[in-house]
Design a protein around this motif. Structure first.
Motif, PDB file in Angstrom:
ATOM      1  N   LEU A 171       1.870   7.902   3.241  1.00 41.52           N
ATOM      2  CA  LEU A 171       1.318   8.162   1.917  1.00 41.52           C
ATOM      3  C   LEU A 171       0.563   6.949   1.394  1.00 41.52           C
ATOM      4  O   LEU A 171      -0.449   7.086   0.691  1.00 41.52           O
ATOM      5  N   PRO A 221      -7.013   5.788  -2.755  1.00 38.29           N
ATOM      6  CA  PRO A 221      -6.470   5.787  -4.123  1.00 38.29           C
ATOM      7  C   PRO A 221      -6.841   7.009  -4.951  1.00 38.29           C
ATOM      8  O   PRO A 221      -6.018   7.526  -5.705  1.00 38.29           O
ATOM      9  N   ARG A 251      -4.413  10.024  -4.434  1.00 38.33           N
ATOM     10  CA  ARG A 251      -2.964   9.886  -4.586  1.00 38.33           C
ATOM     11  C   ARG A 251      -2.397  10.763  -5.691  1.00 38.33           C
ATOM     12  O   ARG A 251      -1.242  11.186  -5.626  1.00 38.33           O
ATOM     13  N   MET A 269       7.412   8.528  -2.599  1.00 40.75           N
ATOM     14  CA  MET A 269       6.220   7.986  -3.232  1.00 40.75           C
ATOM     15  C   MET A 269       6.216   6.451  -3.169  1.00 40.75           C
ATOM     16  O   MET A 269       7.181   5.808  -3.584  1.00 40.75           O
ATOM     17  N   PHE A 283       1.893   3.792  -6.253  1.00 46.86           N
ATOM     18  CA  PHE A 283       1.217   5.026  -6.648  1.00 46.86           C
ATOM     19  C   PHE A 283       1.205   5.126  -8.173  1.00 46.86           C
ATOM     20  O   PHE A 283       2.217   4.904  -8.836  1.00 46.86           O
ATOM     21  N   VAL A 310       0.275   9.961 -10.679  1.00 44.11           N
ATOM     22  CA  VAL A 310       0.683  11.111  -9.878  1.00 44.11           C
ATOM     23  C   VAL A 310       0.868  12.304 -10.800  1.00 44.11           C
ATOM     24  O   VAL A 310       1.682  12.273 -11.713  1.00 44.11           O
TER      25      VAL A 310
END
Length: 609
Positions: free
Chosen positions: A559, A564, A567, A577, A581, A584
């Protein structure tokens, strides 16, 4: 009586103006899920094996008027397309053995759909060669028999023979028109106006072009759904894929997912006509519900997919459901989707794998998934977008982590491999062997189906050359093929005598026929397949290659490789995750309404309001 003999008798009442048919081996669906795959690959001299296992495979069902009860989905779509312009009394679908009942002095067109009339396909070429015949798989034999029956008709001068389907290119590329008695090969879908115009010309007795390309529908509303039973209950789900692999014909088609209400209508039509099995035709099941939305298609629409498949398997009369094609990256993107689909679909699967499945009845799901190569170098050249949203450099990790998710949920996919890609080196072949052995080392399982590269018509690789004869395969390429099949056969060898029978049988066949047919590079891979000696010993002797362990990224690490801007499409409930990140998005619970770009309609559950 054979179809050839039958065709010599005159049809009563003058015959139908348009007669549609297909090879018997592509029509039948009652003898088992794997029989068509076997008939497309095994040489005709091994037909006796299938005759013993499926002694009644030639038995078919009829409508009251003697027409075919079921036909391949492509034939049914053509039939539906023709009925837009011609009266029902003019068009008939029949089995090859019944051509004499419908071809007569009034017949002007015989339309044939065929998948592999000459056996020039990925799988057929290699497996018929291995077993001693490079030209006549079982399916090709029956296709030729059908064409011979049509060609021998006493009314042949009065009608034109038009061939369509995914195998038409084999006729045009080999210039087999005269040999098979074919007037025209059509490349493309039957919904097009060009197809209907072509039939009009044939009905008028005009000369047809040898080959014609017709347009593919550009919108979901332009695609037709037949209202009659199809072989295996095939109902179209999507066209195109979007990953743009260089070797793929279907991916050249527009990426379209079809409306749920039309899909369900075709499902109910199959059940009404006696079909108990349904299979959705697609190049990638996971794009459905996400085409032309504001979310990239490679992030599956979980709610829409679960809703669609649940409604299909819960339809009264549907006793079995079989998955079609898929890609493996979505199982890494959304493992929760795989788990929830399993809960809906496993009970209706006709496939049982007692040595693998943890289902109470040992049921399993076996989608068709393209692995193609374990070499990142080759993958970059022929399928750079195969693993999106993950970079292709992570392809081995995507495959292994995807298989972990699938196997955990009793999905054991059939994964295709291309052997002999243009420019393939021994190091590329070793990389694929490394990946296959890594799967084995980790206790994972897929049915790896290796096949020789075939330059397919209209693909970006059509001008490239592959391996023409099995004697051209290197020892490493042979080892890859035989290693895959050695692994594939293990779930079926659950008796004390099974492994010994395969070992002795393989060695006897090698001694009798295969060592001369397939060249010296075949010998040690065959010994490995037969377990004549331990693999480690053969490796120490320098006769085979033992795969190197691979460094496989965790899902969390995978992941983290995603760009970017993508994501935010990962769902938090899938876990893993990475800490960095941000943004989200959390989709709404329950159903996700889809607003399609370029359309004014709002689609909820893919049913138009």
């Amino acid at each position: 009586m054979s179809p050839t003999a039958n065709a010599l008798r005159a049809a009563p009442g003058g015959g139908r103006r348009i007669v549609l048919t297909a090879p018997l081996t592509e029509i039948i669906d009652h003898a088992g899920y794997f029989i068509q795959m076997s008939m497309a690959s095994l040489p005709i001299w091994l037909e006796g094996i299938l005759n013993k296992k499926y002694p009644r495979w030639r038995d078919v069902e009829y409508n009251d008027d003697g027409t075919a009860r079921y036909m391949p989905a492509g034939v049914r779509v053509l039939e539906a397309s023709l009925l837009r312009r011609f009266p029902p009394a003019d068009v008939v679908c029949c089995y090859p053995a019944d051509l004499d009942k419908f071809i007569g002095p009034d017949t002007r067109v015989v339309g044939v759909s065929t998948h592999s009339p000459l056996g020039v396909t990925f799988a057929a070429g290699v497996y018929t060669s291995i077993f001693g015949s490079s030209k006549h798989p079982i399916n090709s034999h029956y296709a030729r028999e059908m064409f011979a029956a049509i060609k021998a008709s006493p009314f042949r001068e009065r009608f034109r023979v038009i061939v369509g389907g995914s195998g038409g290119w084999q006729i045009s590329q080999t210039n087999s028109y005269e040999e098979l008695g074919v007037d025209c090969v059509v490349e493309g879908r039957s919904e097009s106006e060009e197809t209907l115009d072509l039939f009009e010309k044939a009905l008028r007795g005009e000369v047809l072009p040898r080959q014609i390309d017709v347009a593919h529908p550009k919108s979901r509303d332009a695609i037709l759904f037949p209202d009659k039973r199809t072989t295996f209950g095939v109902v179209e789900m999507t066209t195109g894929c979007g990953r743009r692999c260089q070797f793929c014909v279907p991916d050249l088609n527009p990426q379209i997912d079809l409306p749920k209400d039309k899909i369900m209508g075709a499902v109910r039509a199959n059940v009404r006509d006696g079909n108990k099995q349904i299979s959705l035709a697609t190049e990638d099941m996971f794009i459905w519900g996400q085409v032309h939305t504001d979310t990239p298609f490679y992030f599956p629409n979980r709610e829409a997919l679960i809703d669609l498949y649940a409604d299909i398997v819960n339809t009264s009369g549907v006793e079995q459901h079989v998955l079609s094609h898929a890609t493996i990256a979505p199982s890494v993107v959304d493992p929760v989707l795989i788990k929830e689909l399993s809960a809906k679909l496993l009970d209706k699967s006709p496939i049982h794998l007692p040595m693998l499945s943890t289902h109470p009845q040992h049921k399993a799901l076996v989608p068709l998934i393209g692995l193609e190569t374990g070499s990142v170098r080759i993958a970059k050249q022929i399928m750079p977008s195969k693993g999106v949203p993950f970079p292709i450099e992570e392809w081995p990790s995507v495959v292994v982590r995807g298989l972990e998710v699938l196997n955990e949920n009793n999905w054991f996919p059939a994964m295709t491999l291309i052997v002999g890609n243009p420019g393939e080196t021994d190091e590329d072949c070793k990389a694929t062997l490394d990946l296959v052995c890594e799967v084995e080392r980790r206790g994972l399982f897929a049915f790896f189906i290796p096949s020789i590269f075939t330059p397919l018509h209209d693909t970006r690789m059509e001008s490239l050359r592959g391996v023409d004869e099995t004697t051209e395969l290197t020892p490493l390429q042979w080892q890859l093929i035989m290693k895959c099949w050695k692994m594939n056969l293990r779930p079926g060898q659950n008796s004390w005598w099974g492994p010994a029978a395969w070992r002795v049988g393989a060695l006897l066949l090698w001694a009798y026929r295969l060592r001369k047919l397939n060249g010296p590079g075949f010998t040690w891979p065959l010994f490995m397949f037969a377990s004549a000696l331990p693999e480690r010993l053969m490796a120490r002797l320098g006769k085979i290659y033992v795969g190197r362990p691979l460094s496989i990224k965790t899902r969390k690490e995978l992941l983290a490789t995603v760009k970017p801007h993508l994501r935010r499409y990962f769902r938090p409930d899938t876990g893993d995750m990475p800490d960095h990140f941000v943004d989200v998005a959390t989709p709404k619970s329950g159903f996700i309404p889809l607003v399609r770009r370029g359309e004014r309609d709002v689609v909820s559950g893919m049913s138009r309001n």
